[in-house]
Write a protein that holds these residues in place. Structure first.
Motif, short mmCIF file in Angstrom:
data_model
loop_
_atom_site.label_atom_id
_atom_site.label_comp_id
_atom_site.label_asym_id
_atom_site.label_seq_id
_atom_site.Cartn_x
_atom_site.Cartn_y
_atom_site.Cartn_z
N HIS A 17 -12.12 -13.12 7.96
CA HIS A 17 -11.32 -14.32 7.69
C HIS A 17 -10.29 -14.62 8.77
O HIS A 17 -9.87 -15.78 8.91
CB HIS A 17 -10.59 -14.15 6.35
N LEU A 18 -9.87 -13.56 9.49
CA LEU A 18 -8.74 -13.67 10.43
C LEU A 18 -7.56 -14.35 9.76
O LEU A 18 -6.85 -15.20 10.33
CB LEU A 18 -9.17 -14.44 11.70
N HIS A 19 -7.37 -13.93 8.51
CA HIS A 19 -6.29 -14.49 7.69
C HIS A 19 -6.02 -13.46 6.58
O HIS A 19 -6.89 -13.19 5.76
CB HIS A 19 -6.71 -15.83 7.10
N PHE A 20 -4.79 -12.94 6.52
CA PHE A 20 -4.49 -11.86 5.59
C PHE A 20 -4.52 -12.32 4.14
O PHE A 20 -5.01 -11.60 3.25
CB PHE A 20 -3.14 -11.22 5.93
N ALA A 21 -4.02 -13.51 3.86
CA ALA A 21 -3.98 -13.99 2.48
C ALA A 21 -5.39 -14.19 1.93
O ALA A 21 -5.69 -13.79 0.79
CB ALA A 21 -3.17 -15.28 2.39
N ARG A 22 -6.25 -14.83 2.73
CA ARG A 22 -7.62 -15.08 2.25
C ARG A 22 -8.39 -13.75 2.11
O ARG A 22 -9.19 -13.58 1.19
CB ARG A 22 -8.34 -16.03 3.19
N ALA A 23 -8.18 -12.82 3.05
CA ALA A 23 -8.83 -11.51 2.96
C ALA A 23 -8.35 -10.76 1.73
O ALA A 23 -9.15 -10.11 1.02
CB ALA A 23 -8.56 -10.70 4.22
N ALA A 24 -7.04 -10.82 1.44
CA ALA A 24 -6.50 -10.15 0.26
C ALA A 24 -7.08 -10.74 -1.02
O ALA A 24 -7.39 -10.01 -1.98
CB ALA A 24 -4.97 -10.26 0.25
#
Length: 292
Positions: A17-24
């Motif tokens: 995702h290269l995005h912490f919120a979406r990965a979480a």
């Protein structure tokens, strides 16, 4: 602390995702927990995996190099779990099936194995032709998992036999024999005949018992094709399963039914009583459910 699967899963999710919120969100954990997991992963690997700013996330050179290996490792572990589950259900494995030639002539073995392969396509089935006298020992020591034989046959206590097919014995005789003129041969008419013996001798001696004579024994070639070859030479007769009439004909040989009550010829599936292999147990269960 050692690197664990949770670290690899977290790394792959962030890399995707290269995005912490979406990965979480994908992982079902809070973003701070994911950040902690990534920090632990980098500490354990002793490399930096991501360039992180308030606005962007990007893989480092180390992260780019690690990603395909981590992805492959996780996929391999997931595949291993799937295979283990298949094996647990008897849907994966290898079965070594022994048989004597006369069992193949009846067709029940082929029908059962074809059906089982459709039922459990990931199970590898290996066929091994073996002399009937060797089959009990091969089952006992694990060289075979199951086997198709013609009873009666002595087995160790740990081996079980279940009838899966039934026909009857007939007489194979030279086409120029005076007996060939008869539509049916009574056992008493065979008093002076010389018998070629197949590996299953029961039919021959039962015919002698019913005809009240001790059979005169000739060669013991074993396999039925070899027995019929002896009969074709003109000096011998043989008591053989009726299934041969439809699938094995040699020049100079004719078949005739035996008079009186049929002499039953069975095919049995033999196997270990306390089988542990799930795939083998599935085959035994399938074969038993499709008995004719």
């Amino acid at each position: 602390m050692k690197l664990e699967l949770r670290h690899i899963r977290c790394f792959i999710a962030v890399a995707r995702h290269l995005h912490f919120a979406r990965a979480a969100e994908e992982l079902g954990i809070a973003p701070p927990s994911l950040t902690k997991q990534i920090q632990e992963t980098e500490r354990l690997l002793q490399v930096r995996l991501f360039h992180r700013t308030k606005r962007s996330v990007a893989l480092t050179a180390a992260g780019e190099a690690y990603l395909p290996e981590a992805t492959a490792a996780l996929a391999s572990l997931q595949r291993g779990q799937e295979l283990a589950e298949l094996a647990e259900r008897g849907e994966l494995g290898r079965i070594q099936i022994g048989f004597i030639a006369s069992a193949a002539f009846a067709g029940i073995m082929q029908k059962t194995i074809r059906g089982f392969r459709k039922h459990r396509p990931k199970v590898d089935v290996v066929l091994i032709e073996a002399p009937m006298t060797q089959i009990p020992g091969m089952l006992a020591d694990g060289r075979l998992d199951v086997a198709y034989i013609r009873p009666p046959l002595d087995f160790p206590e740990e081996i079980r036999a279940v009838s899966v097919y039934q026909d009857e014995f007939v007489l194979a005789l030279p086409d120029d024999s005076p007996l060939a003129d008869h539509a049916v041969i009574n056992p008493s008419q065979l008093r002076d005949a010389c018998f070629a013996l197949p590996e299953q001798e029961f039919g021959t001696f039962e015919v002698g018992r019913r005809g009240r004579f001790q059979p005169k024994l000739g060669p013991r070639p074993g396999p039925l094709a070899a027995v019929l070859a002896c009969v074709s030479l003109g000096s011998f007769v043989a008591v053989v399963p009726r299934t041969l009439c439809d699938c094995l004909r040699l020049p100079g040989v004719v078949y005739r039914p035996l008079g009186g009550k049929p002499v039953v010829s069975e095919i049995a599936l033999t196997f270990r009583r306390h089988e542990r292999a799930y795939a083998v147990r599935e085959f035994i269960k399938y074969a038993g459910a499709n008995v004719r």
